[in-house]
Each structure stands twice: as structure tokens, then as C-alpha cells.
Design a protein around this motif. Sequence first.
Motif, PDB file in Angstrom:
ATOM      1  N   PHE A   1       0.830  -1.215   0.000  1.00 50.88           N
ATOM      2  CA  PHE A   1       0.000   0.000   0.000  1.00 50.88           C
ATOM      3  C   PHE A   1       0.859   1.258   0.000  1.00 50.88           C
ATOM      4  O   PHE A   1       0.588   2.213  -0.734  1.00 50.88           O
ATOM      5  CB  PHE A   1      -0.928  -0.023   1.217  1.00 50.88           C
ATOM      6  N   ILE A   2       1.903   1.243   0.829  1.00 53.01           N
ATOM      7  CA  ILE A   2       2.799   2.407   0.896  1.00 53.01           C
ATOM      8  C   ILE A   2       3.457   2.668  -0.459  1.00 53.01           C
ATOM      9  O   ILE A   2       3.569   3.806  -0.916  1.00 53.01           O
ATOM     10  CB  ILE A   2       3.869   2.191   1.984  1.00 53.01           C
ATOM     11  N   GLY A   3       3.883   1.583  -1.119  1.00 56.61           N
ATOM     12  CA  GLY A   3       4.504   1.732  -2.429  1.00 56.61           C
ATOM     13  C   GLY A   3       3.521   2.155  -3.506  1.00 56.61           C
ATOM     14  O   GLY A   3       3.907   2.785  -4.505  1.00 56.61           O
ATOM     15  N   ALA A   4       2.221   1.836  -3.312  1.00 57.64           N
ATOM     16  CA  ALA A   4       1.222   2.128  -4.342  1.00 57.64           C
ATOM     17  C   ALA A   4       0.716   3.557  -4.288  1.00 57.64           C
ATOM     18  O   ALA A   4       0.206   4.073  -5.295  1.00 57.64           O
ATOM     19  CB  ALA A   4       0.048   1.164  -4.209  1.00 57.64           C
ATOM     20  N   ILE A   5       0.841   4.204  -3.125  1.00 55.65           N
ATOM     21  CA  ILE A   5       0.273   5.547  -2.956  1.00 55.65           C
ATOM     22  C   ILE A   5       0.751   6.529  -4.035  1.00 55.65           C
ATOM     23  O   ILE A   5      -0.069   7.230  -4.663  1.00 55.65           O
ATOM     24  CB  ILE A   5       0.580   6.089  -1.544  1.00 55.65           C
ATOM     25  N   PRO A   6       2.056   6.627  -4.312  1.00 51.03           N
ATOM     26  CA  PRO A   6       2.493   7.600  -5.339  1.00 51.03           C
ATOM     27  C   PRO A   6       2.022   7.248  -6.746  1.00 51.03           C
ATOM     28  O   PRO A   6       1.945   8.138  -7.617  1.00 51.03           O
ATOM     29  CB  PRO A   6       4.026   7.551  -5.248  1.00 51.03           C
ATOM     30  N   GLN A   7       1.725   5.961  -6.996  1.00 43.94           N
ATOM     31  CA  GLN A   7       1.368   5.514  -8.339  1.00 43.94           C
ATOM     32  C   GLN A   7      -0.144   5.447  -8.557  1.00 43.94           C
ATOM     33  O   GLN A   7      -0.601   5.373  -9.701  1.00 43.94           O
ATOM     34  CB  GLN A   7       1.964   4.124  -8.602  1.00 43.94           C
ATOM     35  N   ALA A   8      -0.914   5.438  -7.475  1.00 42.44           N
ATOM     36  CA  ALA A   8      -2.360   5.223  -7.577  1.00 42.44           C
ATOM     37  C   ALA A   8      -3.076   6.444  -8.138  1.00 42.44           C
ATOM     38  O   ALA A   8      -2.755   7.588  -7.801  1.00 42.44           O
ATOM     39  CB  ALA A   8      -2.925   4.866  -6.200  1.00 42.44           C
TER      40      ALA A   8
ATOM     41  N   LEU B   1      -6.555  -1.796  -5.308  1.00 46.21           N
ATOM     42  CA  LEU B   1      -5.200  -1.266  -5.402  1.00 46.21           C
ATOM     43  C   LEU B   1      -4.623  -1.511  -6.793  1.00 46.21           C
ATOM     44  O   LEU B   1      -3.957  -0.635  -7.371  1.00 46.21           O
ATOM     45  CB  LEU B   1      -4.316  -1.916  -4.339  1.00 46.21           C
ATOM     46  N   GLY B   2      -4.875  -2.703  -7.336  1.00 49.66           N
ATOM     47  CA  GLY B   2      -4.371  -3.024  -8.666  1.00 49.66           C
ATOM     48  C   GLY B   2      -4.961  -2.131  -9.736  1.00 49.66           C
ATOM     49  O   GLY B   2      -4.253  -1.641 -10.629  1.00 49.66           O
ATOM     50  N   MET B   3      -6.270  -1.856  -9.658  1.00 48.64           N
ATOM     51  CA  MET B   3      -6.906  -0.977 -10.642  1.00 48.64           C
ATOM     52  C   MET B   3      -6.361   0.442 -10.536  1.00 48.64           C
ATOM     53  O   MET B   3      -6.104   1.099 -11.553  1.00 48.64           O
ATOM     54  CB  MET B   3      -8.423  -0.979 -10.428  1.00 48.64           C
ATOM     55  N   ALA B   4      -6.201   0.916  -9.311  1.00 48.53           N
ATOM     56  CA  ALA B   4      -5.721   2.283  -9.114  1.00 48.53           C
ATOM     57  C   ALA B   4      -4.308   2.467  -9.655  1.00 48.53           C
ATOM     58  O   ALA B   4      -3.975   3.520 -10.210  1.00 48.53           O
ATOM     59  CB  ALA B   4      -5.776   2.644  -7.630  1.00 48.53           C
ATOM     60  N   VAL B   5      -3.477   1.448  -9.522  1.00 50.64           N
ATOM     61  CA  VAL B   5      -2.076   1.552  -9.944  1.00 50.64           C
ATOM     62  C   VAL B   5      -1.912   1.280 -11.434  1.00 50.64           C
ATOM     63  O   VAL B   5      -1.219   2.019 -12.145  1.00 50.64           O
ATOM     64  CB  VAL B   5      -1.200   0.568  -9.132  1.00 50.64           C
TER      65      VAL B   5
ATOM     66  N   ILE C   1       2.775  -5.023  -8.005  1.00 49.96           N
ATOM     67  CA  ILE C   1       3.922  -4.880  -7.106  1.00 49.96           C
ATOM     68  C   ILE C   1       5.183  -4.457  -7.862  1.00 49.96           C
ATOM     69  O   ILE C   1       6.102  -3.882  -7.272  1.00 49.96           O
ATOM     70  CB  ILE C   1       4.193  -6.190  -6.321  1.00 49.96           C
ATOM     71  N   ALA C   2       5.241  -4.747  -9.165  1.00 51.94           N
ATOM     72  CA  ALA C   2       6.398  -4.310  -9.950  1.00 51.94           C
ATOM     73  C   ALA C   2       6.446  -2.789 -10.059  1.00 51.94           C
ATOM     74  O   ALA C   2       7.517  -2.184 -10.108  1.00 51.94           O
ATOM     75  CB  ALA C   2       6.361  -4.933 -11.339  1.00 51.94           C
ATOM     76  N   ILE C   3       5.255  -2.184 -10.090  1.00 49.45           N
ATOM     77  CA  ILE C   3       5.169  -0.728 -10.191  1.00 49.45           C
ATOM     78  C   ILE C   3       5.182  -0.078  -8.808  1.00 49.45           C
ATOM     79  O   ILE C   3       5.752   0.997  -8.612  1.00 49.45           O
ATOM     80  CB  ILE C   3       3.896  -0.324 -10.958  1.00 49.45           C
ATOM     81  N   SER C   4       4.564  -0.760  -7.832  1.00 52.55           N
ATOM     82  CA  SER C   4       4.422  -0.196  -6.478  1.00 52.55           C
ATOM     83  C   SER C   4       5.605  -0.608  -5.612  1.00 52.55           C
ATOM     84  O   SER C   4       5.532  -1.602  -4.880  1.00 52.55           O
ATOM     85  CB  SER C   4       3.115  -0.675  -5.847  1.00 52.55           C
ATOM     86  N   GLN C   5       6.670   0.129  -5.681  1.00 55.23           N
ATOM     87  CA  GLN C   5       7.847  -0.122  -4.858  1.00 55.23           C
ATOM     88  C   GLN C   5       7.952   0.962  -3.784  1.00 55.23           C
ATOM     89  O   GLN C   5       7.862   2.156  -4.093  1.00 55.23           O
ATOM     90  CB  GLN C   5       9.109  -0.145  -5.719  1.00 55.23           C
ATOM     91  N   PRO C   6       8.111   0.567  -2.524  1.00 56.99           N
ATOM     92  CA  PRO C   6       8.102   1.556  -1.426  1.00 56.99           C
ATOM     93  C   PRO C   6       9.290   2.502  -1.434  1.00 56.99           C
ATOM     94  O   PRO C   6       9.187   3.627  -0.969  1.00 56.99           O
ATOM     95  CB  PRO C   6       8.102   0.675  -0.173  1.00 56.99           C
ATOM     96  N   LEU C   7      10.441   2.057  -1.962  1.00 57.86           N
ATOM     97  CA  LEU C   7      11.641   2.894  -1.966  1.00 57.86           C
ATOM     98  C   LEU C   7      12.195   2.989  -3.385  1.00 57.86           C
ATOM     99  O   LEU C   7      12.165   2.008  -4.132  1.00 57.86           O
ATOM    100  CB  LEU C   7      12.710   2.317  -1.032  1.00 57.86           C
ATOM    101  N   SER C   8      12.694   4.127  -3.735  1.00 57.98           N
ATOM    102  CA  SER C   8      13.236   4.308  -5.079  1.00 57.98           C
ATOM    103  C   SER C   8      14.561   3.588  -5.267  1.00 57.98           C
ATOM    104  O   SER C   8      14.955   3.267  -6.387  1.00 57.98           O
ATOM    105  CB  SER C   8      13.425   5.799  -5.358  1.00 57.98           C
TER     106      SER C   8
END
Length: 332
Positions: A144-151, A213-217, A233-240
Amino acid sequence: MNKIRSGQLFTVLLTCAAFTFLCQSAAFTMEGVFGEGIAAIAQILLCIPIVFLYRGGFSFSAYARRHQLLPLIFIGYLLIRGGVSFVRLQQSSSALSLPISGDLLAAGLIALVCLYTVSLGIHALARSSTLIFGILMFALIIMFIGAIPQAEPQNLSMTPEDSIWQGFLRGMYRADELILFFMLLDFCEKKQFRTAAAIFTGKFALAAYFALLGMAVLGNRMKQSAHPFFSTIAISQPLSTQRADALYLLIFVMLCVIRITLFTVLAAHLLRLSFPKIKYTSTICLGIMLAISAGAAMLSLAGWWHLAALAVLALGIPLCFLLVQKRGGVKA
């Protein structure tokens, strides 16, 4: 076979269900979420006769000791679903960076791990599922944390390519937990309906979490995704600077082991009760599952057969036993 607590029954079945969501190949849709919700309600209602049956003194194990036909039917179901789980493992391995090469080798190594976990018994499996459930919850938070910037919330919309009915069918196609609940309630200390309600409500919550989450990302990229969870999960990474792939790989393998071990330990248990002289029942069951997976991987299995199996094993048989019980028949 030792007794398990209601909380352990909840975690072992929820972790078992989580594996199927990770392996899902169909696109995440809003219609699918609504369909999953209806399927969850249907599965909760189907648990009512099962709970009443056990409260009346029914014991699946006691019945299996005196009869062979019905246990063999359940063994066949468990072996087939275990084989299908191996197929899902092999199909999903292409989306993972496994430290081994070859789908069959991965399935063989998982089978060896399952063989060890089966030897520990269902009580140890239930206890370990509590720890694995905690790790799963931690992984979902990281996801979820990793998805926030991408959602992008605007991606959460209806689609003409799916329907609520199809979402409902998908939810029922993977309703293994209904039959597993029927069998595992025999080992549960308390036969409570609220346990069933918690299990299938939690299962819907997991399905909705992954889908939303998947739809949003992913958005429009959902159509090109063979495995939506792994694309998410490939797109939603918590750290750069650091990917969380190792955590997700760990979760995937542990959920796979829990699921296949559960099918194996129950099938081996019934096989021992029906044929006490047979040895190495766990090895036999796992070997049959691997053989089934090798054949099933070459075929396209329709989900309708599973609906028929649910109608008979999770509804018809419990209702028949309940009617006999109400008429003063044997408790087991």
C-alpha cells in the motif's frame, strides 16, 4: 490429528485463499469486486448447515473410519485441487524471479517442503499459519505504501469487458475454503458460525484490497497484464533505491506451501482412516498431485466442474447428513 482453535482455522483458510488471489490471471475490475462480495455472502450461507451438523455431534473422521466411498470422493477432490495449485505455481513463476530454473523443478522443491510440513501435522500447520498471516499483513502494508504515489483514483471505474455475474463465478470457482471448512471444523474446538462469517468476510476483504489497489495503480495497463498482482507490485515499490521483491517472493512461496500442505495433510488423513494399512500416504498424495498438475497444465480446465463439486460436497452432503441427524440417525 490435533485440535485447532477458531483463530487458527481463520488464519489457515485465509492464507490458503490469499494464494489464489496472487495467481489470478483475470483483470481486476469493479464488477469483479461486487461479484466477489455476492460470492462471499453465498459461501457464508452455505456454511450454516455445516455448522448445525457439527453442533449435532457429527464427526467427519469418525464417519471416514466406517465408510470408504465418501472419503475417497473428498480425497479425489483434494488431490485435484492440489494439482491445480501446482499448475498455478508453474504459471505464475514466469512473473517471478525465482532462484531456480524450470517450472517442474520449482514444483518439485515446493513438494519436498510440503512433505516436511505435512509430517508436522495439522496443529503445527495451523500455528505456523498465524505467523505467515502476520507477515502477509505486513507485506500488504508495504504494498500500500509503495502504491500511494502511483495510484490514480479515477481508474476505479466500471468496465464493459466484465460483469458482476462473471465476478461471482470467479469467486465461486475458487471457493475451496468452503469444502476445507467442512473438513477442518471436525478438528476445531468450537463449532461457531461467526468463524465462518469471519473467514469469508476476510477473504472478500483481501480480494477487494488486491483489486482496488491493482486498478488504481495499473489503470489501462491492466489489459496487458497476465498476472495483475505481480504487475501491481512491480510498479508499487516503497523505496526508489530498493525493491521489495524478496518480501513478495517470500510471501508467495509461503502461501503456496500452506495451501498445498493443507490439501495434502487432509487427503493423507482420510486415506489413512479409509485404508489403515497403507504407508507413506503423504508421499503418495503429493506424487499424485504432481502427476495431476503435469496433465492439467496441458489442458484448459473449465470452472464449472468446481461449481458442481461445491454443490455436492459443500451443500448436498452436509444437508443429507443434517436431515438424517434430525430424524434420529447416527451422529457420525
